[in-house]
Structures are given as structure tokens and as C-alpha cells.
Design a protein around this motif. Sequence first.
Motif, mmCIF file in Angstrom:
data_model
loop_
_atom_site.group_PDB
_atom_site.id
_atom_site.type_symbol
_atom_site.label_atom_id
_atom_site.label_comp_id
_atom_site.label_asym_id
_atom_site.label_seq_id
_atom_site.Cartn_x
_atom_site.Cartn_y
_atom_site.Cartn_z
ATOM 1 N N PHE A 20 0.838 -1.185 0.000
ATOM 2 C CA PHE A 20 0.000 0.000 0.000
ATOM 3 C C PHE A 20 0.879 1.243 0.000
ATOM 4 N N LEU A 21 0.600 2.144 -0.935
ATOM 5 C CA LEU A 21 1.378 3.366 -1.068
ATOM 6 C C LEU A 21 0.638 4.525 -0.413
ATOM 7 N N ASN A 22 1.349 5.320 0.353
ATOM 8 C CA ASN A 22 0.776 6.474 1.039
ATOM 9 C C ASN A 22 1.108 7.737 0.249
ATOM 10 N N GLY A 23 0.080 8.384 -0.298
ATOM 11 C CA GLY A 23 0.288 9.580 -1.095
ATOM 12 C C GLY A 23 0.220 10.875 -0.314
ATOM 13 N N SER A 24 0.043 10.768 1.010
ATOM 14 C CA SER A 24 -0.061 11.983 1.821
ATOM 15 C C SER A 24 1.240 12.783 1.781
ATOM 16 N N ASN A 25 1.097 14.117 1.729
ATOM 17 C CA ASN A 25 2.230 15.052 1.747
ATOM 18 C C ASN A 25 3.177 14.869 0.559
ATOM 19 N N LYS A 26 2.628 14.330 -0.544
ATOM 20 C CA LYS A 26 3.431 14.174 -1.750
ATOM 21 C C LYS A 26 2.761 14.933 -2.894
ATOM 22 N N ASP A 27 3.572 15.522 -3.753
ATOM 23 C CA ASP A 27 3.044 16.240 -4.902
ATOM 24 C C ASP A 27 2.571 15.240 -5.950
ATOM 25 N N ILE A 28 1.284 15.324 -6.300
ATOM 26 C CA ILE A 28 0.703 14.426 -7.288
ATOM 27 C C ILE A 28 -0.067 15.262 -8.299
ATOM 28 N N ASN A 29 0.278 15.135 -9.561
ATOM 29 C CA ASN A 29 -0.385 15.890 -10.615
ATOM 30 C C ASN A 29 -1.505 15.046 -11.207
ATOM 31 N N THR A 30 -2.743 15.465 -11.001
ATOM 32 C CA THR A 30 -3.890 14.735 -11.530
ATOM 33 C C THR A 30 -4.588 15.499 -12.651
ATOM 34 N N VAL A 31 -3.964 16.554 -13.159
ATOM 35 C CA VAL A 31 -4.582 17.413 -14.164
ATOM 36 C C VAL A 31 -4.151 16.975 -15.562
ATOM 37 N N PHE A 32 -5.116 16.790 -16.455
ATOM 38 C CA PHE A 32 -4.763 16.383 -17.807
ATOM 39 C C PHE A 32 -4.157 17.564 -18.566
ATOM 40 N N PRO A 33 -3.216 17.302 -19.458
ATOM 41 C CA PRO A 33 -2.555 18.384 -20.196
ATOM 42 C C PRO A 33 -3.432 18.916 -21.329
ATOM 43 N N ASP A 34 -3.312 20.203 -21.586
ATOM 44 C CA ASP A 34 -4.040 20.827 -22.700
ATOM 45 C C ASP A 34 -3.124 20.929 -23.920
ATOM 46 N N ALA A 135 -23.435 18.262 -19.780
ATOM 47 C CA ALA A 135 -23.647 18.077 -18.346
ATOM 48 C C ALA A 135 -22.518 17.270 -17.726
ATOM 49 N N ARG A 136 -22.059 16.257 -18.437
ATOM 50 C CA ARG A 136 -20.947 15.429 -17.957
ATOM 51 C C ARG A 136 -19.662 16.236 -17.863
ATOM 52 N N ASN A 137 -19.368 17.002 -18.922
ATOM 53 C CA ASN A 137 -18.154 17.811 -18.913
ATOM 54 C C ASN A 137 -18.212 18.919 -17.877
ATOM 55 N N ASN A 138 -19.415 19.428 -17.629
ATOM 56 C CA ASN A 138 -19.587 20.462 -16.617
ATOM 57 C C ASN A 138 -19.075 19.998 -15.265
ATOM 58 N N VAL A 139 -19.286 18.736 -14.966
ATOM 59 C CA VAL A 139 -18.855 18.179 -13.676
ATOM 60 C C VAL A 139 -17.429 17.651 -13.756
ATOM 61 N N TYR A 140 -17.087 16.930 -14.819
ATOM 62 C CA TYR A 140 -15.805 16.239 -14.850
ATOM 63 C C TYR A 140 -14.610 17.152 -15.072
ATOM 64 N N TYR A 141 -14.831 18.380 -15.525
ATOM 65 C CA TYR A 141 -13.681 19.279 -15.624
ATOM 66 C C TYR A 141 -13.190 19.669 -14.239
ATOM 67 N N MET A 142 -14.101 19.748 -13.279
ATOM 68 C CA MET A 142 -13.684 20.170 -11.937
ATOM 69 C C MET A 142 -13.619 19.001 -10.952
ATOM 70 N N ALA A 143 -14.149 17.853 -11.308
ATOM 71 C CA ALA A 143 -14.135 16.693 -10.408
ATOM 72 C C ALA A 143 -13.713 15.457 -11.187
ATOM 73 N N ALA A 144 -12.922 14.604 -10.562
ATOM 74 C CA ALA A 144 -12.290 13.511 -11.303
ATOM 75 C C ALA A 144 -12.973 12.161 -11.148
ATOM 76 N N GLY A 145 -13.954 12.043 -10.268
ATOM 77 C CA GLY A 145 -14.516 10.726 -10.022
ATOM 78 C C GLY A 145 -16.017 10.756 -9.859
ATOM 79 N N ASN A 146 -16.621 9.572 -9.876
ATOM 80 C CA ASN A 146 -18.067 9.485 -9.764
ATOM 81 C C ASN A 146 -18.442 8.049 -9.418
ATOM 82 N N SER A 147 -19.636 7.883 -8.862
ATOM 83 C CA SER A 147 -20.143 6.551 -8.569
ATOM 84 C C SER A 147 -21.666 6.635 -8.458
#
Length: 280
Positions: A20-34, A135-147
Motif C-alpha cells: 500500500f502506497l501512502n500519497g499523503s504530503n506528496k506532490d501528485i499531478n492529476t490534471v490532464f494536459p491541454d 452536463a458530464r463535462n460540466n462536472v468532470y472538468y472540476m471533479a475527477a470521479g463518480n459513482s
Amino acid sequence: MKEIKVYPLTKASSPPKMEFLNGSNKDINTVFPDNFQFFELLAQLVEEEPAENFGPLERSMMMAIGIEKGKPFNPDEKTKALLAEAARLGGAMARANTFASSAPGVFYYPDRQWQGVREGMTYTFSRDGAPQIDARNNVYYMAAGNSPAMMAKNVGEGSQYLWTYRDADGNFLDGAKNYKLHVLPNIPAKNFWSVVVYDALSRSELQNGQPIPSVSSYVKPLINPDGSVDIAFGPDEPKEKGNWIKTVPGKGWFPIFRFYGPEEPYFDKTWKLEDIAPAK
């Protein structure tokens, strides 16, 4: 989470130890490139994931630009330039569709600035089987997940979310200005509630020098005698002790208010979240 075990079926008789990897206090880039790299990453995803993860329409559109499972993605320089421009333009369109949207059904309350998932929408963002792309893009541009549990009405279970990009006057939230959110008593969240501030550019948690840019029922917030909660936002810590999330001058921001175990007053809107108001 640490009870989960993932391994190939061939090793079921002697499963390997999980790491198990702990991502706390680590820089993680989750933004897709334009830029063109967006399509390179998309091609990698298509190659690595089962084809069934993508619908027929998506697969058709990707095939039209040379992305197809089992085939190399190697466009010529002219196509690369076109795709790079498409990624740049697509990112701009997504930002406008998200932050400047005023389409019907975007606002959760007709008289407030808070937004939510549009009524009648499934977790796949479809209505009567038809994909609701804007509607999907409206949410997914600012949020990365859903269920499904985040979109369906499950009283006392799952979670619901509201977010806003504007203050009570309709102006975009400004990291250089001070604001106040007055949360009424009896917040309809059976399990807990939280408000988290995000950077409008990265759509990731705002890097403001605080450990977490958040106030929640878990951190023992200061509660008013009537049960209400006041939350301050701004670059300057209020003189009076209270609940404060620091913002950064020069950076736009937006909050997401989370209801875990949302109760009926959330759904029937007999309890309403007030707008964020400029501090006086």
C-alpha cells in the motif's frame, strides 16, 4: 481499504503480499494536459484497459484520429499540430462550460449560486439512454470521479455534493477577497459534512499553507449557540476566533460542500445552503 487483496487469479492459492502506497504530503499531478500529450495519454489508456470500458461512440471518435486498441498511435506532424490545437481549444471550452455555465438545471436551488448534478441524471450522465455530454463535462472538468452512490437519492446513505464558483452577488470567488459562509443549524448529513476549497486552475485542493484547506464536522469546528456554523474564507485570518480557510491572492477558488449520509431535508430542500457572501 487495507483488507483488499488484488492479485492474478493464477496466484489465488498463494496470493502475494499487498503493498500500500501512502500519497499523503506528496506532490501528485492529476490534471490532464491541454496539449498533444493528452492524446498520447488517451492512447495509452485505450491500450491498457479493456475495450468494453469505452462506448461505441467514444471508440468511433478515437478511431477517427488513429487511436485504436492493438494498433500503434503514431500521427504525422501535421496531425500532431491539429490535435495539440484541439486539446488547447477543448480545455478552453471545458473551462467555459464549467465555470461560466448558466444552463437550466445547473443550480441546485433556483435562488442560490450552489450547483449540483442535474435532476434525473444517471451516474453515467445519460437521460433516456442519450449521453448528456455538456452536463458530464460540466462536472468532470472540476471533479475527477463518480459513482452511483454519489448521484442516486439514498436517504441516510452515500453522499451528495454542492459546489459554487460565485458569491452571493454573482461574482467569481477571488482569492484576494474575504468572504463568509453561514451554515444553518441541523445540517442534513447523518454521518458527517465537510467543505473543501479547490484551486480553480488545477481543480485540486488549494495549496494555501494550511495542512488541509477544509472545515468539517470531524475537526470540531466552532459552533454558534443556535447550532449554526460560520466559515470564513480569505487571505486574512479573522480577528475573532473561528473557522477559517485561507485563500491565495491571484488564485481563483471554489468550494465543494459534502453531505455524507444525506438526509431528507437535503433532497426536499427544506434545508438550504446559504450563499457565500463578501465579508463586511
